[in-house]
Structure formats: structure tokens, C-alpha cells
Design a protein around this motif. Sequence first.
Motif, PDB file in Angstrom:
ATOM      1  N   SER A  38       0.833  -1.206   0.000  1.00 55.17           N
ATOM      2  CA  SER A  38       0.000   0.000   0.000  1.00 55.17           C
ATOM      3  C   SER A  38       0.868   1.256   0.000  1.00 55.17           C
ATOM      4  O   SER A  38       2.079   1.204   0.255  1.00 55.17           O
ATOM      5  CB  SER A  38      -0.908   0.013   1.229  1.00 55.17           C
ATOM      6  N   GLU A  39       0.218   2.386  -0.262  1.00 53.68           N
ATOM      7  CA  GLU A  39       0.941   3.652  -0.284  1.00 53.68           C
ATOM      8  C   GLU A  39       1.636   3.898   1.047  1.00 53.68           C
ATOM      9  O   GLU A  39       2.811   4.309   1.080  1.00 53.68           O
ATOM     10  CB  GLU A  39      -0.023   4.802  -0.595  1.00 53.68           C
ATOM     11  N   GLU A  41       2.623   1.725   3.280  1.00 54.18           N
ATOM     12  CA  GLU A  41       3.745   0.795   3.436  1.00 54.18           C
ATOM     13  C   GLU A  41       4.948   1.245   2.619  1.00 54.18           C
ATOM     14  O   GLU A  41       6.096   1.162   3.075  1.00 54.18           O
ATOM     15  CB  GLU A  41       3.327  -0.615   3.008  1.00 54.18           C
ATOM     16  N   LEU A  42       4.695   1.728   1.407  1.00 53.11           N
ATOM     17  CA  LEU A  42       5.791   2.175   0.547  1.00 53.11           C
ATOM     18  C   LEU A  42       6.406   3.478   1.054  1.00 53.11           C
ATOM     19  O   LEU A  42       7.621   3.689   0.937  1.00 53.11           O
ATOM     20  CB  LEU A  42       5.292   2.334  -0.889  1.00 53.11           C
ATOM     21  N   VAL A  43       5.580   4.353   1.615  1.00 55.20           N
ATOM     22  CA  VAL A  43       6.100   5.583   2.222  1.00 55.20           C
ATOM     23  C   VAL A  43       7.079   5.236   3.333  1.00 55.20           C
ATOM     24  O   VAL A  43       8.175   5.800   3.438  1.00 55.20           O
ATOM     25  CB  VAL A  43       4.936   6.452   2.764  1.00 55.20           C
ATOM     26  N   GLU A  44       6.683   4.254   4.195  1.00 53.13           N
ATOM     27  CA  GLU A  44       7.564   3.858   5.293  1.00 53.13           C
ATOM     28  C   GLU A  44       8.817   3.167   4.771  1.00 53.13           C
ATOM     29  O   GLU A  44       9.932   3.409   5.251  1.00 53.13           O
ATOM     30  CB  GLU A  44       6.809   2.917   6.232  1.00 53.13           C
ATOM     31  N   GLY A  50       4.026  10.791   0.288  1.00 54.26           N
ATOM     32  CA  GLY A  50       2.993  10.055  -0.428  1.00 54.26           C
ATOM     33  C   GLY A  50       2.894  10.441  -1.888  1.00 54.26           C
ATOM     34  O   GLY A  50       2.611   9.593  -2.748  1.00 54.26           O
ATOM     35  N   GLY A  51       3.155  11.703  -2.198  1.00 58.04           N
ATOM     36  CA  GLY A  51       3.097  12.147  -3.598  1.00 58.04           C
ATOM     37  C   GLY A  51       4.123  11.439  -4.464  1.00 58.04           C
ATOM     38  O   GLY A  51       3.863  11.126  -5.627  1.00 58.04           O
ATOM     39  N   GLY A  73      -6.603  -1.685  -4.140  1.00 58.23           N
ATOM     40  CA  GLY A  73      -5.237  -1.329  -4.475  1.00 58.23           C
ATOM     41  C   GLY A  73      -4.785  -1.982  -5.765  1.00 58.23           C
ATOM     42  O   GLY A  73      -5.605  -2.388  -6.595  1.00 58.23           O
ATOM     43  N   SER A  74      -3.473  -2.120  -5.936  1.00 60.28           N
ATOM     44  CA  SER A  74      -2.905  -2.663  -7.172  1.00 60.28           C
ATOM     45  C   SER A  74      -2.498  -4.117  -6.968  1.00 60.28           C
ATOM     46  O   SER A  74      -1.855  -4.464  -5.976  1.00 60.28           O
ATOM     47  CB  SER A  74      -1.690  -1.841  -7.610  1.00 60.28           C
ATOM     48  N   ILE A  75      -2.859  -4.952  -7.928  1.00 59.11           N
ATOM     49  CA  ILE A  75      -2.566  -6.384  -7.859  1.00 59.11           C
ATOM     50  C   ILE A  75      -1.739  -6.785  -9.069  1.00 59.11           C
ATOM     51  O   ILE A  75      -1.916  -6.254 -10.173  1.00 59.11           O
ATOM     52  CB  ILE A  75      -3.888  -7.202  -7.792  1.00 59.11           C
ATOM     53  N   VAL A  76      -0.787  -7.691  -8.853  1.00 61.68           N
ATOM     54  CA  VAL A  76       0.076  -8.161  -9.945  1.00 61.68           C
ATOM     55  C   VAL A  76      -0.749  -9.036 -10.882  1.00 61.68           C
ATOM     56  O   VAL A  76      -1.430  -9.973 -10.447  1.00 61.68           O
ATOM     57  CB  VAL A  76       1.287  -8.941  -9.396  1.00 61.68           C
ATOM     58  N   LYS A  77      -0.679  -8.733 -12.173  1.00 63.18           N
ATOM     59  CA  LYS A  77      -1.443  -9.489 -13.160  1.00 63.18           C
ATOM     60  C   LYS A  77      -0.874 -10.888 -13.359  1.00 63.18           C
ATOM     61  O   LYS A  77       0.327 -11.117 -13.200  1.00 63.18           O
ATOM     62  CB  LYS A  77      -1.424  -8.770 -14.519  1.00 63.18           C
ATOM     63  N   ASP A  78      -1.770 -11.783 -13.701  1.00 65.09           N
ATOM     64  CA  ASP A  78      -1.349 -13.113 -14.120  1.00 65.09           C
ATOM     65  C   ASP A  78      -0.779 -12.999 -15.524  1.00 65.09           C
ATOM     66  O   ASP A  78      -1.408 -12.410 -16.403  1.00 65.09           O
ATOM     67  CB  ASP A  78      -2.549 -14.073 -14.113  1.00 65.09           C
TER      68      ASP A  78
END
Length: 259
Positions: A38-39, A41-44, A50-51, A73-78
Motif C-alpha cells: 500500500s501507499e 507501506e511504501l512511504v515507510e 505520499g506524492g 489497491g494494485s494487484i500483480v497481473k497473471d
Amino acid sequence: MGTAAGGASSGPRYVQIADEIVQQIRAGVLKPGDMVPSESELVERYGVAGGTIRKAMVEVRASGLVETRHGKGSIVKDRPPVRHRSSDRFRRSLRRGGQAAYLAESAQSGATAKVSVLYIGPLEAPDGAAERLGVPVGTQVLARRRLYFRNGTPVETATSYLPWDVVKDIPELFAENPGGGGIYARLEDHGHEFAEFVETVQARPASKAEASELALSPGAPVVHLIREARTTAGLVVEVCDTLMAADQFVFEYRIPAED
């Protein structure tokens, strides 16, 4: 947590972060069906605002490797690999039907394919191609270099080397789109009937330049395939030097058990 170990990419921080996430997907660290962190998690993880993460995720989504699901959120495509049926892909019936092998195989795997032409024109034959074509090194040949994309991601490069004496009177071979059935159909239209295609396949780590061109992690596995197109007259009228991202292809061969 501090900044995660990143790749060697340069440019704005959000581009570096996007590149690292893409490389994690390509390397299988983030697998099909996994959620991208998540945003927050990535910020940390990266210690940025966040921007910056939102800009990075725009780049990640542009790669075609993830899809955004509302509220999740975003999911990795098959990404099922393209099945490379070397025993069938150069059948004359397919050429006559106007089908290009890579595009047809990609469609069968449910992928969106695109081919970008990087160069068409005269070139001095490099060592390996010259030997296979039966001409001295440095002899002028026609080179056709392409970059192949699958769902927006580069997965393969290919350079065809064709004898100048063979192609000089076939204007379609100097065009980006040589017409239905591709260059092999045009060669057969001009009397060069194919007897067989011989492929040599080697798996190895990608060089730094190769990894960059195919958006791979340094040292990622690639398949180096060299194909000779041989005619019934015993001539090699094309040598195709191809490099493929190993995780994007499955190779299938049919081998007759005849005497």
C-alpha cells in the motif's frame, strides 16, 4: 525501515522506486495475484512523501504488470508465458494466411502484443551471422531489428540479417510492414522456397545492456536463439538473432521418431 536496496537506475526518486517494484514483479518476488504494498507501506519503506509514491505507482501501472482494483489497491497481473511452438510456427499455411508467428502466439496466450521496428537498412554482417550466411565478415547485408512487447512490457529483441543479393530487388523487405505473412512470405513470393528452419538455443544471464533493453534485473536469465532459414536450393537467406526474457516464453518442439 529505511530505504530498501534499490536498483542502479538513475533519475527522479519516484522513477527509481517504480523501477524497483517492476523488477520485483519480473523477478517473481511479487507474484501474480499478490497485492503491491500500500501507499503507506511504501512511504515507510522508502522514506518519501505520499506524492512520490503516487507518481511511482503511475509508472508501475504504465508497465502493464499490475491492475488497480477499486477499494483494494494494485494487484500483480497473471502473465501466462507465450508458448513458442517451434515445430509449427513457420508452417507455410500460416504464412499464406497472413499470420505473423509472434502476434498469433501472443493472442493465443491472451496477451496484447506490439512490435516496434528499431532499424531497417544496410549493415556489415557480424561474425556469427556472416558465417551462417556463407559470406565474408563485413559483407553488406540487410538488417531488420525489432523490439517485441507483451502487455506493454519489452520481452524480446530480434535482428534479421539477409543477403543483399537476395533482398535488393524485394522492396517490401525494406518496409516496416512487409505485408501479410512477414518477410518469409515475401521471400517465397520471389522464388525462395523454404526447406527448413534450424534453431540454436542457449540460456544465459543477460548482459547489462540486454537487461536494460528488456527491463530485466541485471543478470536475469534470457534465452538466446539463433535461427537459420534454409531454402530448397540450399541457401541460408536469413539469420535471425533473438534474445528473449526467459520468464516470458515456454518452448515446445515436436521431434519425429522416424528412421
